[in-house]
Scaffold this motif. Structure first.
Motif, PDB file in Angstrom:
ATOM      1  N   LYS A   2      -2.648  -7.742  -1.518  1.00 26.25           N
ATOM      2  CA  LYS A   2      -2.819  -6.396  -2.086  1.00 26.25           C
ATOM      3  C   LYS A   2      -2.516  -6.408  -3.580  1.00 26.25           C
ATOM      4  CE  LYS A   2      -1.541  -4.111   2.172  1.00 26.25           C
ATOM      5  NZ  LYS A   2      -0.485  -3.358   2.845  1.00 26.25           N
ATOM      6  N   PRO A   3      -3.060  -5.420  -4.304  1.00 22.65           N
ATOM      7  CA  PRO A   3      -2.802  -5.435  -5.755  1.00 22.65           C
ATOM      8  C   PRO A   3      -1.363  -5.091  -6.082  1.00 22.65           C
ATOM      9  CG  PRO A   3      -4.014  -3.465  -5.136  1.00 22.65           C
ATOM     10  CD  PRO A   3      -3.918  -4.312  -3.909  1.00 22.65           C
ATOM     11  N   ARG A  18      -3.459  -2.392 -12.239  1.00 20.44           N
ATOM     12  CA  ARG A  18      -3.520  -3.017 -10.909  1.00 20.44           C
ATOM     13  C   ARG A  18      -3.901  -4.472 -11.088  1.00 20.44           C
ATOM     14  NH1 ARG A  18      -6.984  -0.234  -6.655  1.00 20.44           N
ATOM     15  NH2 ARG A  18      -8.266  -1.939  -7.389  1.00 20.44           N
ATOM     16  N   ASP A  20      -5.297  -7.331  -9.607  1.00 23.29           N
ATOM     17  CA  ASP A  20      -6.093  -7.596  -8.416  1.00 23.29           C
ATOM     18  C   ASP A  20      -6.193  -9.092  -8.140  1.00 23.29           C
ATOM     19  OD1 ASP A  20      -6.955  -4.784  -8.196  1.00 23.29           O
ATOM     20  OD2 ASP A  20      -7.940  -5.255 -10.082  1.00 23.29           O
ATOM     21  N   ARG A  24      -0.902 -13.950 -10.542  1.00 19.56           N
ATOM     22  CA  ARG A  24      -0.521 -12.757 -11.303  1.00 19.56           C
ATOM     23  C   ARG A  24       0.646 -12.968 -12.259  1.00 19.56           C
ATOM     24  NH1 ARG A  24      -0.420  -8.906  -6.169  1.00 19.56           N
ATOM     25  NH2 ARG A  24       1.012 -10.526  -5.529  1.00 19.56           N
ATOM     26  N   ARG A  59      -7.793  -1.112 -14.115  1.00 18.92           N
ATOM     27  CA  ARG A  59      -7.971  -2.405 -13.453  1.00 18.92           C
ATOM     28  C   ARG A  59      -7.660  -3.536 -14.431  1.00 18.92           C
ATOM     29  NH1 ARG A  59     -13.647  -3.349 -11.746  1.00 18.92           N
ATOM     30  NH2 ARG A  59     -13.876  -2.997 -13.966  1.00 18.92           N
TER      31      ARG A  59
END
Lengths: 478, 260
Positions: A2-3, A18, A20, A24, A59
């Motif tokens: 999940k983000p 977010r 995505d 990350r 995003r």
């Protein structure tokens, strides 16, 4: 996966990104580094379970180049704009071939400020720029600025005016359409019999005004401009040069009369912007009317600075769904040369056409192909229609001379010397017109964005130069 | 968050903070900078654990031949992976109070103290069955458990088994989990991420009991009767977990044509 939501907050507002998928951790580090450098006062940062109420959720992809590195400039602009000034990041609409409005106007802050400053100080302005450089867009923005400060603007389309009466009728019609001016103008003799009602066609309405004006042109002009001056209305005369260029060779007296009327109006306090190119000033000089435009302050609209041009390309590509990459942007810059927004929109529209065909990975080569086959090909003809000689108002016998000069100029990036151009012009016009090459060159300067550097005339806009260098007959009017 | 008086004393604990961070905004700003600089390292550990467990979860399902939830990792939906500003302040104050130093610490000392928190970063792996906890531990630490998470993040101290290790089971607390603190390099040197592995029921008990934990951590008492009853609840859940894992194993065997 999940983000993950990474939030930056200041003053009760949150800018949330977010993340995505993907790795990350490095993104968080890079994003935080950028946020720290942005130096927003009172910045908070957190990983969030859910976006807070006052949150703008974006995003991550909107801040990544195609190689997945972070677009630092874009993130900084959006982050600081939102957290420090409550600005919602603007997504620039791709509008190939059309003026842009409102927040879609990119850059031009200085020119806008200068225009507004001159007008507020009571100075009228000659807004100088070649075709398609964004004069209409800028005038629209200035109109909004002035409206916001309680000043009415009259923006007539005078491009089709073939006489002083035509010109004044266009101004009168447009002025009576401005709600705040209508009542005051109703007292003028030119409104005798009342204004046209909405169910009368514009041409009938224009005819009615023209008839009243023709009765006493000087007085009507004095009344009209005097009333506009007393109401502190600003006249924004777009395509003014088109009207003058039609009249000067054909109805020199009318053209002079028009220039005198506008000059008198300014002396009596009317504020106006005459939009046209620097070539217009020269052209007016040739006809011995410099004294009538000498009072005008000048604001020049050049191509965007290179850095701004790159950002505009970036923004338009993101909006189109193409994630830009350094290589692609470099290629776009090479194609455009000095960035003119009109051609930046056109180039991105060409790339979008590739995108719509299913191309997802863009390279420098694809940009070059899109430029050459689309923008310089049949697809791009719309963008160059305005640069056809036939679209310009050259006397028939002069036109071949202008074409010859343009061919010589487009041959090399460095352009051509005045003497070279004179010879080329002389070869293609009747002997009696050989001496008019300077006037023709002044007009061509406006029409084809010619600039003089080190005694040589060159086409400043690479796209126009490339297209003209292809020697396509249709540009020359065949 | 506790308030401080003019001289910088935390009013409840009488702990003196360094002058640079005595004010609430200054403290917040300082901690947020610190959190910002270690955040990516913590997210990286979280990402690596999630990726490893994604693969391992598929293996579990393939072996069982049934579809079900095996585990989930908290923080996956963006829930904070880092200790909050308020919790960091609270822990600083507790540690300073325990240290009973005369002079206020320097800012650098407090910074080092925070970076040494074993739960500065933290998340939980919540498993459906007790057997899944064991599978997750095997995936993350190896078999037998080694002192590195995923073979790359060193474990600080020991891997603690609060479920079976009688040395660690606290008679007055029902918290049951496997947990460890993994060290990860950040821009500020090594920081620690506490990973807890527990079952759904252990997580439910823990979530329900968090206010009780906060209460007792502040040194406030509860009646013995209440404590006995509440720990008994946790032990009951242990039995439920144990039996549920057995039932599940039998169910899988039946599904796969095993004995009825």
């Amino acid at each position: 996966m999940k983000p993950l939501l990474l939030g930056y907050g200041a003053g009760g507002r949150w800018f949330v990104i977010r993340l995505d998928g993907g790795p990350r951790g490095p993104f968080v580090e890079r994003l935080n580094g950028i946020a720290r450098q942005a130096g927003i006062v009172g910045l908070s940062v957190d990983l969030l379970a859910e976006p807070p109420t006052e949150a703008l959720v974006q995003r991550l992809a909107d801040y990544l180049y195609s190689d997945n590195t972070v677009n630092e400039g874009r993130l900084t602009r959006h982050l600081t704009g939102f957290l420090a000034r409550s600005e919602i990041p603007h997504r620039y609409d791709l509008r190939p071939g059309a003026p842009v409005e409102g927040r879609d106007l990119f850059g031009r802050e200085d020119e806008r400020e200068h225009l507004r400053g001159h007008l507020e100080a009571g100075r009228s302005v000659h807004l100088r720029a070649p075709r398609r450089y964004g004069k209409t867009t800028l005038l629209g923005a200035v109109r909004e600025d002035l409206r916001g400060r309680g000043r009415a603007c009259v923006v007539p389309d005078v491009s089709a005016a073939r006489s002083v009466v035509d010109f004044l009728a266009e101004v009168a019609i447009e002025a009576t359409r401005v709600e705040t001016l209508r009542d005051a103008l109703a007292a003028l003799p030119l409104a005798r019999g009342g204004f046209a009602s909405p169910d009368i066609s514009p041409s009938a309405s224009k005819k009615a005004f023209a008839e009243r004006i023709a009765g006493d042109v000087s007085r009507m002009a004095r009344d009209l401009f005097g009333a506009l001056a007393s109401l502190r209305a600003v006249l924004l005369l777009d395509e003014c040069s088109t009207a003058l260029r039609f009249m000067l060779p054909r109805k020199r007296d009318e053209a002079r009369m028009l220039c005198e009327m506008l000059s008198d109006a300014r002396r009596s306090g009317a504020a106006m912007v005459l939009a046209g190119s620097s070539g217009l000033t020269k052209y007016v000089e040739f006809h011995g009317m410099t004294d009538l435009v000498r009072d005008l302050a000048t604001v020049d609209l050049a191509p965007l600075p290179a850095a701004q041009g790159r950002v505009l390309l970036e923004e338009l590509l993101y909006e189109t769904g193409i994630r830009p990459g350094g290589e692609v942007l470099d290629a776009c810059e090479r194609c455009l040369g000095e960035p003119v927004p009109y051609f930046a929109h056109a180039l991105v529209a060409a790339l979008r056409a590739e995108f719509d065909r299913g191309t997802t990975e863009f390279t420098a080569e694809i940009v070059q192909v899109a430029y050459e086959t689309r923008l310089l090909g049949a697809w791009g003809n719309t963008f160059f229609r305005v640069y056809r000689i036939n679209e310009q108002d050259y006397p028939d016998q002069v036109r071949p001379g202008v074409e010859a000069m343009l061919n010589v100029i487009a041959k090399t990036k460095a352009g051509a010397e005045v003497e070279e151009l004179r010879r080329a012009f002389a070869k293609h016009v009747p002997p009696a017109l050989e001496g008019s090459h300077e006037a023709a060159l002044a007009c061509a300067q406006e029409d084809f964005d010619l600039v003089q550097t080190d005694g040589r005339y060159r086409m400043r806009c690479k796209v126009i130069c490339d297209r003209w260098a292809m020697g396509e007959p249709w540009l020359a009017g065949e | 968050m506790n308030e401080t008086n003019d001289r910088g004393f935390d009013l409840e604990t009488k702990v003196m903070l360094p002058p640079e961070i005595r004010g609430d905004p200054e403290f917040r700003s300082w901690v947020e900078q610190l959190r910002m600089s270690v955040m990516s390292a913590v997210v990286q550990v979280h990402d690596d654990v999630m990726a490893a467990l994604d693969d391992a979860g598929r293996k579990v399902l393939a072996a069982e031949g049934r579809k079900r939830d095996v585990w989930f990792v908290t923080g996956e939906d963006g829930q904070s992976l880092l200790k909050s500003v308020a919790a960091i302040r609270s822990k600083i104050v507790r540690e300073l109070a325990a240290a009973r130093t005369e002079a206020p610490p320097t800012l650098d000392e407090v910074r080092r103290m925070v970076l040494a928190f074993h739960d500065l970063g933290r998340f939980r792996v919540v498993c459906t069955h007790a057997s899944d906890v064991q599978a997750a531990i095997r995936e993350l630490l190896g078999e037998p458990p080694r002192n590195r998470l995923l073979g790359k993040y060193p474990i600080a101290g020991e891997v603690k088994d609060y479920v079976h290790d009688l040395r660690l089971r606290k008679p007055k607390s029902g918290h049951r989990a496997w947990q460890f603190a993994a060290a990860v390099e950040s821009n500020d040197g090594p920081v620690f991420v506490e990973v807890q592995l527990m079952t759904l029921l252990q997580n439910a008990w823990d979530r329900r009991n968090h206010p009780v934990y906060e209460w007792t951590r502040e040194g406030k008492d509860l009646p013995d009767r209440w404590i006995i009853s509440d720990v008994a609840l946790a032990e009951t859940l242990y039995l439920v977990d144990d039996q549920a894992a057995r039932n599940w194993a039998e169910f899988v065997a039946i599904c796969n044509g095993g004995a009825r």
